[in-house]
Design a protein around this motif. Structure first.
Motif, PDB file in Angstrom:
ATOM      1  N   LYS A   2       0.834  -1.193   0.000  1.00 17.45           N
ATOM      2  CA  LYS A   2       0.000   0.000   0.000  1.00 17.45           C
ATOM      3  C   LYS A   2       0.876   1.253   0.000  1.00 17.45           C
ATOM      4  CE  LYS A   2      -3.755  -2.125   2.647  1.00 17.45           C
ATOM      5  NZ  LYS A   2      -4.554  -2.058   3.892  1.00 17.45           N
ATOM      6  N   LYS A   3       0.260   2.371  -0.410  1.00 19.33           N
ATOM      7  CA  LYS A   3       0.997   3.621  -0.451  1.00 19.33           C
ATOM      8  C   LYS A   3       0.234   4.686   0.327  1.00 19.33           C
ATOM      9  CE  LYS A   3       4.097   5.704  -3.819  1.00 19.33           C
ATOM     10  NZ  LYS A   3       4.397   5.882  -5.255  1.00 19.33           N
ATOM     11  N   TYR A   4       0.971   5.457   1.111  1.00 22.95           N
ATOM     12  CA  TYR A   4       0.383   6.514   1.930  1.00 22.95           C
ATOM     13  C   TYR A   4       1.267   7.746   1.789  1.00 22.95           C
ATOM     14  CZ  TYR A   4       0.175   9.157   6.345  1.00 22.95           C
ATOM     15  OH  TYR A   4       0.137  10.151   7.287  1.00 22.95           O
ATOM     16  N   ARG A   5       0.719   8.779   1.159  1.00 26.84           N
ATOM     17  CA  ARG A   5       1.458  10.031   0.951  1.00 26.84           C
ATOM     18  C   ARG A   5       2.844   9.775   0.353  1.00 26.84           C
ATOM     19  NH1 ARG A   5       0.350  14.080   5.940  1.00 26.84           N
ATOM     20  NH2 ARG A   5       1.972  15.201   4.801  1.00 26.84           N
ATOM     21  N   GLY A   6       2.878   8.897  -0.632  1.00 20.57           N
ATOM     22  CA  GLY A   6       4.114   8.600  -1.322  1.00 20.57           C
ATOM     23  C   GLY A   6       4.999   7.580  -0.642  1.00 20.57           C
ATOM     24  N   VAL A   7       4.575   7.087   0.526  1.00 20.26           N
ATOM     25  CA  VAL A   7       5.372   6.144   1.310  1.00 20.26           C
ATOM     26  C   VAL A   7       4.770   4.756   1.169  1.00 20.26           C
ATOM     27  CG1 VAL A   7       6.216   5.542   3.610  1.00 20.26           C
ATOM     28  CG2 VAL A   7       5.983   7.957   2.953  1.00 20.26           C
ATOM     29  N   PHE A   8       5.594   3.761   0.822  1.00 19.17           N
ATOM     30  CA  PHE A   8       5.114   2.390   0.725  1.00 19.17           C
ATOM     31  C   PHE A   8       4.957   1.791   2.124  1.00 19.17           C
ATOM     32  CE2 PHE A   8       7.207   2.767  -3.483  1.00 19.17           C
ATOM     33  CZ  PHE A   8       6.100   2.448  -4.277  1.00 19.17           C
ATOM     34  N   LEU A   9       3.767   1.247   2.394  1.00 18.85           N
ATOM     35  CA  LEU A   9       3.505   0.547   3.652  1.00 18.85           C
ATOM     36  C   LEU A   9       3.664  -0.946   3.403  1.00 18.85           C
ATOM     37  CD1 LEU A   9       0.331   2.496   4.870  1.00 18.85           C
ATOM     38  CD2 LEU A   9       2.752   2.991   5.337  1.00 18.85           C
ATOM     39  N   LYS A  10       4.472  -1.600   4.207  1.00 22.44           N
ATOM     40  CA  LYS A  10       4.797  -2.998   3.988  1.00 22.44           C
ATOM     41  C   LYS A  10       3.847  -3.919   4.731  1.00 22.44           C
ATOM     42  CE  LYS A  10       8.564  -0.999   2.377  1.00 22.44           C
ATOM     43  NZ  LYS A  10       8.758   0.465   2.374  1.00 22.44           N
ATOM     44  N   GLY A 177      12.849  -0.638   1.378  1.00 20.45           N
ATOM     45  CA  GLY A 177      11.966  -1.745   1.007  1.00 20.45           C
ATOM     46  C   GLY A 177      12.563  -2.502  -0.155  1.00 20.45           C
ATOM     47  N   SER A 178      11.879  -2.521  -1.289  1.00 23.22           N
ATOM     48  CA  SER A 178      12.392  -3.181  -2.482  1.00 23.22           C
ATOM     49  C   SER A 178      13.369  -2.285  -3.227  1.00 23.22           C
ATOM     50  CB  SER A 178      11.238  -3.603  -3.401  1.00 23.22           C
ATOM     51  OG  SER A 178      10.479  -2.474  -3.771  1.00 23.22           O
ATOM     52  N   THR A 179      13.556  -1.073  -2.754  1.00 20.50           N
ATOM     53  CA  THR A 179      14.674  -0.214  -3.148  1.00 20.50           C
ATOM     54  C   THR A 179      15.342   0.280  -1.874  1.00 20.50           C
ATOM     55  OG1 THR A 179      13.256   1.736  -3.305  1.00 20.50           O
ATOM     56  CG2 THR A 179      13.643   0.514  -5.336  1.00 20.50           C
ATOM     57  N   LEU A 180      16.610   0.665  -2.003  1.00 18.17           N
ATOM     58  CA  LEU A 180      17.371   1.063  -0.820  1.00 18.17           C
ATOM     59  C   LEU A 180      16.888   2.383  -0.239  1.00 18.17           C
ATOM     60  CD1 LEU A 180      19.762   0.556   1.108  1.00 18.17           C
ATOM     61  CD2 LEU A 180      21.225   1.726  -0.559  1.00 18.17           C
ATOM     62  N   HIS A 181      16.607   3.333  -1.120  1.00 22.42           N
ATOM     63  CA  HIS A 181      16.198   4.664  -0.661  1.00 22.42           C
ATOM     64  C   HIS A 181      14.778   4.952  -1.133  1.00 22.42           C
ATOM     65  CE1 HIS A 181      20.731   5.358  -0.756  1.00 22.42           C
ATOM     66  NE2 HIS A 181      20.376   5.360   0.511  1.00 22.42           N
ATOM     67  N   GLU A 182      13.850   4.879  -0.213  1.00 30.35           N
ATOM     68  CA  GLU A 182      12.453   5.196  -0.491  1.00 30.35           C
ATOM     69  C   GLU A 182      12.049   6.431   0.318  1.00 30.35           C
ATOM     70  OE1 GLU A 182      10.743   0.637  -1.199  1.00 30.35           O
ATOM     71  OE2 GLU A 182       9.973   1.842   0.450  1.00 30.35           O
ATOM     72  N   LYS A 183      10.885   6.969  -0.031  1.00 26.89           N
ATOM     73  CA  LYS A 183      10.302   8.006   0.821  1.00 26.89           C
ATOM     74  C   LYS A 183       9.849   7.363   2.127  1.00 26.89           C
ATOM     75  CE  LYS A 183       8.664  10.999  -2.912  1.00 26.89           C
ATOM     76  NZ  LYS A 183       7.492  11.674  -3.511  1.00 26.89           N
ATOM     77  N   VAL A 204       8.641   1.338   7.098  1.00 25.38           N
ATOM     78  CA  VAL A 204       9.959   0.835   7.503  1.00 25.38           C
ATOM     79  C   VAL A 204      10.962   1.937   7.203  1.00 25.38           C
ATOM     80  CG1 VAL A 204      11.684  -0.972   7.284  1.00 25.38           C
ATOM     81  CG2 VAL A 204       9.257  -1.540   7.022  1.00 25.38           C
ATOM     82  N   LEU A 205      11.660   2.362   8.236  1.00 19.99           N
ATOM     83  CA  LEU A 205      12.528   3.537   8.155  1.00 19.99           C
ATOM     84  C   LEU A 205      13.951   3.197   8.572  1.00 19.99           C
ATOM     85  CD1 LEU A 205      10.186   6.080  10.012  1.00 19.99           C
ATOM     86  CD2 LEU A 205      10.284   5.641   7.536  1.00 19.99           C
ATOM     87  N   CYS A 206      14.918   3.749   7.855  1.00 23.01           N
ATOM     88  CA  CYS A 206      16.303   3.738   8.304  1.00 23.01           C
ATOM     89  C   CYS A 206      16.565   5.050   9.034  1.00 23.01           C
ATOM     90  CB  CYS A 206      17.247   3.566   7.124  1.00 23.01           C
ATOM     91  SG  CYS A 206      17.248   1.894   6.462  1.00 23.01           S
ATOM     92  N   ILE A 207      16.727   4.940  10.336  1.00 21.53           N
ATOM     93  CA  ILE A 207      16.985   6.099  11.184  1.00 21.53           C
ATOM     94  C   ILE A 207      18.481   6.121  11.446  1.00 21.53           C
ATOM     95  CG2 ILE A 207      16.445   7.218  13.381  1.00 21.53           C
ATOM     96  CD1 ILE A 207      13.846   5.540  13.433  1.00 21.53           C
ATOM     97  N   GLU A 208      19.164   7.221  11.110  1.00 20.67           N
ATOM     98  CA  GLU A 208      20.627   7.188  11.159  1.00 20.67           C
ATOM     99  C   GLU A 208      21.221   8.538  11.566  1.00 20.67           C
ATOM    100  OE1 GLU A 208      22.549   6.566   7.324  1.00 20.67           O
ATOM    101  OE2 GLU A 208      20.603   6.515   6.347  1.00 20.67           O
ATOM    102  N   PRO A 209      21.328   8.778  12.866  1.00 19.43           N
ATOM    103  CA  PRO A 209      21.994   9.999  13.321  1.00 19.43           C
ATOM    104  C   PRO A 209      23.442  10.062  12.859  1.00 19.43           C
ATOM    105  CG  PRO A 209      20.819   8.934  15.124  1.00 19.43           C
ATOM    106  CD  PRO A 209      20.804   7.982  13.979  1.00 19.43           C
ATOM    107  N   MET A 210      23.829  11.219  12.366  1.00 18.99           N
ATOM    108  CA  MET A 210      25.221  11.551  12.031  1.00 18.99           C
ATOM    109  C   MET A 210      25.579  12.783  12.835  1.00 18.99           C
ATOM    110  SD  MET A 210      24.640  10.823   7.997  1.00 18.99           S
ATOM    111  CE  MET A 210      22.851  10.762   8.226  1.00 18.99           C
ATOM    112  N   ILE A 211      26.436  12.615  13.820  1.00 22.65           N
ATOM    113  CA  ILE A 211      26.674  13.634  14.839  1.00 22.65           C
ATOM    114  C   ILE A 211      28.165  13.991  14.841  1.00 22.65           C
ATOM    115  CG2 ILE A 211      26.416  14.188  17.288  1.00 22.65           C
ATOM    116  CD1 ILE A 211      23.764  13.584  15.797  1.00 22.65           C
TER     117      ILE A 211
END
Length: 255
Positions: A2-10, A177-183, A204-211
């Motif tokens: 499914k898609k929500y505001r351009g974001v794929f829901l798995k 998801g099925s691509t590395l960088h999604e919205k 599904v989100l990649c959360i990645e602090p760069m500090i």
């Protein structure tokens, strides 16, 4: 999907494939961490990534993507992200080294990162690693249906800046998801110039602090990839792949 505001829901099956891809990433990162010690060229860690991907029968996700030549992003000290492994870069006592690894499993991607101390490091470097990892944990806790994307971003920014460190703004996390960088893009700082994005189950989100210790401003080296702090101060990078599920956030990159 499914898609929500351009974001794929798995769905459950897709999250299961993402979990397996990320489980392999976690196992690779565990092995990289076990082998960190002074005197090793950083190319040693690229060889580990390649060998383990062959063993797992998966593709290194980064290699060839956008022209990146390696399976591992290996970033030492002032290199924030996208560093090249090299025979000429030798780890020294007191360095910090970030490993960012991805895999492709049955068409779905894994992606996670950790920063390690090389031997005994300075108190400042140790605190940078601790605060960056803490900021990631606080951000993951906000990855719940009903919250907003800025709740994740604000958790990183508040903790890192409250500790006297700085948040890199040029690079952000992402959907996967099925691509590395999604919205959506997942910043580590609060964004007020875009409409709020409520979080939904199935994201599904990649959360990645760069500090960074000093300036968060970035320069790109002549290799066209390695991103360093402009003042050459230390930088740390941690990343989890997180599924937003009915019971709350679940970190997928666990061995």
């Amino acid at each position: 999907m499914k898609k929500y505001r351009g974001v794929f829901l798995k769905n459950e099956r897709e999250i299961g494939l993402l979990r397996e891809a990320n489980r392999m990433v976690a196992m690779i990162l565990d092995e990289l961490g076990r082998q960190v010690r002074p005197g090793l060229p950083t190319m040693h860690f690229e060889e580990i990534v390649q060998n383990m991907c062959r063993e797992f029968k998966v593709k290194p996700a980064f290699q060839g993507m956008y022209g990146f030549p390696y399976g591992l992003c290996c970033s030492v000290n002032e290199v924030i992200v996208h560093g090249f492994p090299s025979e000429d870069v030798i780890l020294k006592e007191g360095d910090i080294v970030s490993f960012d690894v991805g895999t492709v499993y049955e068409g779905f991607y894994g992606d996670a990162a950790r920063t390690f101390a090389v031997g005994d490091v300075s108190p400042e470097a140790a605190r940078l690693l601790r605060v960056t990892e803490e900021s990631l944990a606080l951000a993951v806790a906000e990855a719940r249906s009903g919250n907003e994307l800025n709740d994740i971003a604000g958790a990183v920014q508040k903790h890192a800046e409250g500790a006297g460190f700085h948040v890199v703004r040029r690079f952000v996390g992402h959907g996967i998801g099925s691509t590395l960088h999604e919205k959506p893009e997942v910043p580590n700082y609060v964004v007020t110039t875009k409409p709020a994005l409520p979080l939904k189950t199935g994201m599904v989100l990649c959360i990645e602090p760069m500090i960074t210790v000093g300036t968060p401003e970035v320069e790109i080296l002549d290799d066209k990839w390695s991103a360093v702090t402009r003042d050459r101060s230390l930088a740390a990078h941690f990343e989890h792949c997180v599924a937003i599920l009915p019971g709350g956030p679940q970190i997928l990159d666990l061995p």
